[in-house]
Write an enzyme that holds these catalytic residues in place. Structure first.
Site, PDB file in Angstrom:
ATOM      1  N   LYS A 192      -8.055  26.446   7.796  1.00 18.31           N
ATOM      2  CA  LYS A 192      -7.957  25.318   8.718  1.00 18.31           C
ATOM      3  C   LYS A 192      -7.890  24.027   7.914  1.00 18.31           C
ATOM      4  O   LYS A 192      -8.863  23.621   7.295  1.00 18.31           O
ATOM      5  CB  LYS A 192      -9.157  25.249   9.666  1.00 18.31           C
ATOM      6  CG  LYS A 192      -8.935  24.235  10.808  1.00 18.31           C
ATOM      7  CD  LYS A 192     -10.221  23.810  11.479  1.00 18.31           C
ATOM      8  CE  LYS A 192     -10.897  22.664  10.778  1.00 18.31           C
ATOM      9  NZ  LYS A 192     -10.106  21.383  10.815  1.00 18.31           N
ATOM     10  N   GLY A 245     -16.677  19.592   2.576  1.00 14.25           N
ATOM     11  CA  GLY A 245     -16.803  18.530   3.562  1.00 14.25           C
ATOM     12  C   GLY A 245     -18.180  17.900   3.501  1.00 14.25           C
ATOM     13  O   GLY A 245     -18.848  17.925   2.466  1.00 14.25           O
ATOM     14  N   SER A 246     -18.611  17.385   4.616  1.00 15.55           N
ATOM     15  CA  SER A 246     -19.874  16.656   4.660  1.00 15.55           C
ATOM     16  C   SER A 246     -21.076  17.606   4.653  1.00 15.55           C
ATOM     17  O   SER A 246     -20.977  18.765   5.061  1.00 15.55           O
ATOM     18  CB  SER A 246     -19.941  15.779   5.910  1.00 15.55           C
ATOM     19  OG  SER A 246     -20.111  16.567   7.067  1.00 15.55           O
ATOM     20  N   THR A 247     -22.217  17.083   4.213  1.00 14.93           N
ATOM     21  CA  THR A 247     -23.444  17.861   4.193  1.00 14.93           C
ATOM     22  C   THR A 247     -23.871  18.234   5.609  1.00 14.93           C
ATOM     23  O   THR A 247     -24.354  19.352   5.853  1.00 14.93           O
ATOM     24  CB  THR A 247     -24.555  17.076   3.484  1.00 14.93           C
ATOM     25  OG1 THR A 247     -24.152  16.835   2.127  1.00 14.93           O
ATOM     26  CG2 THR A 247     -25.863  17.833   3.493  1.00 14.93           C
ATOM     27  N   VAL A 249     -22.014  18.829   8.276  1.00 16.82           N
ATOM     28  CA  VAL A 249     -21.215  19.952   8.763  1.00 16.82           C
ATOM     29  C   VAL A 249     -21.516  21.205   7.944  1.00 16.82           C
ATOM     30  O   VAL A 249     -21.498  22.316   8.479  1.00 16.82           O
ATOM     31  CB  VAL A 249     -19.721  19.608   8.731  1.00 16.82           C
ATOM     32  CG1 VAL A 249     -18.869  20.806   9.166  1.00 16.82           C
ATOM     33  CG2 VAL A 249     -19.426  18.413   9.638  1.00 16.82           C
ATOM     34  N   GLY A 250     -21.821  21.041   6.654  1.00 19.51           N
ATOM     35  CA  GLY A 250     -22.182  22.191   5.837  1.00 19.51           C
ATOM     36  C   GLY A 250     -23.386  22.939   6.389  1.00 19.51           C
ATOM     37  O   GLY A 250     -23.430  24.173   6.362  1.00 19.51           O
ATOM     38  N   GLU A 268     -19.110  23.027  -0.781  1.00 13.04           N
ATOM     39  CA  GLU A 268     -19.000  21.855  -1.660  1.00 13.04           C
ATOM     40  C   GLU A 268     -19.106  20.648  -0.756  1.00 13.04           C
ATOM     41  O   GLU A 268     -18.205  20.368   0.035  1.00 13.04           O
ATOM     42  CB  GLU A 268     -17.679  21.873  -2.427  1.00 13.04           C
ATOM     43  CG  GLU A 268     -17.651  20.879  -3.581  1.00 13.04           C
ATOM     44  CD  GLU A 268     -16.926  19.597  -3.233  1.00 13.04           C
ATOM     45  OE1 GLU A 268     -17.623  18.622  -2.870  1.00 13.04           O
ATOM     46  OE2 GLU A 268     -15.698  19.560  -3.311  1.00 13.04           O
ATOM     47  N   CYS A 302     -15.376  12.876  -3.274  1.00 13.36           N
ATOM     48  CA  CYS A 302     -16.762  13.342  -3.170  1.00 13.36           C
ATOM     49  C   CYS A 302     -17.590  12.981  -4.390  1.00 13.36           C
ATOM     50  O   CYS A 302     -18.811  12.831  -4.300  1.00 13.36           O
ATOM     51  CB  CYS A 302     -16.793  14.846  -2.930  1.00 13.36           C
ATOM     52  SG  CYS A 302     -15.906  15.796  -4.187  1.00 13.36           S
ATOM     53  N   GLU A 399     -23.488   8.586   1.523  1.00 11.66           N
ATOM     54  CA  GLU A 399     -22.116   8.730   1.030  1.00 11.66           C
ATOM     55  C   GLU A 399     -21.192   7.932   1.951  1.00 11.66           C
ATOM     56  O   GLU A 399     -20.962   8.317   3.101  1.00 11.66           O
ATOM     57  CB  GLU A 399     -21.694  10.196   0.996  1.00 11.66           C
ATOM     58  CG  GLU A 399     -20.294  10.386   0.434  1.00 11.66           C
ATOM     59  CD  GLU A 399     -19.864  11.835   0.397  1.00 11.66           C
ATOM     60  OE1 GLU A 399     -19.219  12.238  -0.583  1.00 11.66           O
ATOM     61  OE2 GLU A 399     -20.154  12.564   1.357  1.00 11.66           O
TER      62      GLU A 399
END
Length: 501
Positions: A192, A245-247, A249-250, A268, A302, A399
């Site tokens: 995706k 992506g972002s933390t 969403v991780g 990551e 990042c 961030e």
């Protein structure tokens, strides 16, 4: 620093004919099951480029079914590694032949500099593809001498169907960082792309088909994270997920994977990387390095050096040179070869960056330069530098993912190390010094996955990349990335005349 004139938008490079806007599933471009589409936007102007088929749960189900069939009964996992390598090499050749068109797609979709896409991103992607093609026939297990009367060996087998979810800041680079090692390992996949930047991923899928990658091996399903992405992470027939992506969403990715089939997860995530500059540094070079570290790709990186710590002996001169260089930085149309910085990727990111700049002002940081949008059309922001920061300020902890630097003075090595580690993130760090003892001490003390000494953004296909702390776990690049798409099977047989016979 040049601003955008009100009429400059009319001189922008024209949007080319967009060839691929549908989902790529089982070797064909198809409409979404629902028939839904979404807009992809040109960040130079805010105008619609085209409409893209929107993948939903139903489309992910179809794509996973195709990938599952291709893995369970198709030729790709069973093909000799050398044969997989040939096809991957052919794909790389086709990409080389289409570099101008692909660079244009990333420039208009992500606001990236066209000349950098053409000279760096796309050649780097084919280099990554060829690197892992070279590894495809070198996947070997081990023969083991057991302490008992048995013979044993290990097999390294592809993990299965992989779900890749990639970000919008490097659409081409991230596509191949994920796809290349998983293809070499013999996996099949559903990818995706970010909803902001789907165009190049669909073009790469087209070229993969021409190169001979079998149907169902690579499926590309554009869509939104909370729908299509969530469908990938929760799917019972996906064996592993690789997410960048972002933390925030991780965390959701991990939770979803745990609630479903405990699929393997590689993350990551965010970063707030420190760049630590010592008194013995060449001030001109250090200022250039610091500016590149935060402004490259308009700060949408990042590992951007968003926190810069400078030792007090050179601080004043460094600050002066840094501001001079920032004011000379050219912001404008990413197709103009004189431009250093294009627009932020979309309106949401643009407004988020501006809100952090306002936070910095309210919290009492000193705005040395920048801080405003440029023009009244598109998503352009001035290079922005704050000084006199406190480490608990939002601009020093969060961030921002934009061209905003937080600058701070330090006295001692211990103070620099403490400040460098004062972050929930641990993705990368930079050290600028001529003293080997300082370089060794600080590099061993900073808790980050990558340390650059007297350089920055020094990535390589053969160098593992990944984070500490809330920057995630699992490695991209290097053979570490290949191994995360493999699983080890142990096979044990008794030796002749063994008492177990």
């Amino acid at each position: 620093m040049t601003g955008l004139e009100h009429d400059q938008a009319s001189s922008f490079h024209k949007v080319p004919n967009i060839k691929f806007t549908k989902l790529f599933i089982n070797g064909s471009f198809v409409d979404s099951v629902s028939g839904k589409t979404f807009e992809t936007i040109d960040p130079r102007t805010g105008d619609v480029i085209t409409r893209i088929s929107e993948g939903t749960q139903e489309d992910i189900n179809v794509a996973v079914k195709a990938a599952r069939c291709a893995f369970d009964s198709g030729p790709w996992p069973r093909m000799p590694g050398a044969e997989r390598a040939k096809i991957m090499m052919k794909w790389a050749e086709l990409i080389d032949q289409n570099v101008e068109e692909l660079a244009t797609l990333d420039a208009i979709d992500a606001g990236k500099l066209y000349h950098m896409c053409k000279a760096v991103d796309i050649p780097g992607a084919t280099k990554t593809l060829r690197y892992y093609a070279g590894a495809a026939d070198k996947i070997h297990g081990e023969v083991l001498k057991m302490s008992r009367e048995f013979h044993a060996y290990t097999l390294k087998e592809p993990i299965g169907v992989v779900g890749h979810i990639i970000p919008w800041n490097f659409p081409t680079t991230m596509f191949f960082i994920k796809v290349s090692p998983s293809l070499a390992a013999g996996c099949t996949m559903v990818l995706k792309p970010a909803e902001q930047t789907p165009l190049s991923s669909l073009f790469y899928a087209h070229l993969a088909k021409l190169a001979g990658i079998p149907d169902g091996v690579l499926n590309v399903v554009p869509g939104f994270g909370h729908i299509a992405g969530a469908a990938i992470t929760s799917h019972m027939d996906i064996d592993a997920v690789s997410f960048t992506g972002s933390t925030q969403v991780g965390r959701e990715v991990m939770q979803s994977a745990a609630r479903s089939n405990l699929k393997q997860v590689s993350l990551e995530l965010g970063g707030k990387s420190p760049l630590i500059i010592f008194n013995d540094a060449d001030i001109d070079k250090a200022a250039e390095l610091a500016l590149l570290g935060i402004l490259y790709n308009k700060g949408e990186v990042c590992v951007a050096s968003s926190r810069v710590f400078v030792q007090e002996g050179i601080y004043d001169e460094f600050e002066k040179k840094l501001v001079e260089k920032a004011k000379a930085w050219v912001v404008g149309d990413p197709f103009d070869p004189k431009v250093n910085q294009g627009p932020q990727v979309d309106k949401e990111q643009f407004e988020k960056i501006l809100s952090y700049i306002e936070h910095g002002k309210r919290e009492g940081a000193t705005l040395l330069t920048g801080g405003k949008r440029i023009g009244n059309k598109g998503y352009f922001i001035e290079p922005t530098i704050f000084s006199n920061i406190k480490e608990d300020m939002l601009i020093a902890q969060d961030e921002i993912f934009g061209p905003v630097m937080a600058l701070k003075k330090f006295k001692t090595i211990d103070e620099a190390i403490k400040s460098g580690n004062n972050s929930r993130y641990g993705l990368a760090a930079g050290i600028v010094t001529k003293n080997l003892d300082i370089a060794n001490t600080v590099s061993r003390s900073i808790r980050a996955g990558t340390i650059w000494i007297n350089c920055y953004f020094a990535f390589g296909d053969d160098v593992p990349f990944g984070g500490y702390k809330m920057s995630g776990f699992g490695k991209d690049h290097g053979l570490d990335a290949l191994h995360k798409y493999l699983q080890v099977k142990s096979v044990v047989t008794p030796i002749y005349n063994s008492p177990w016979l």
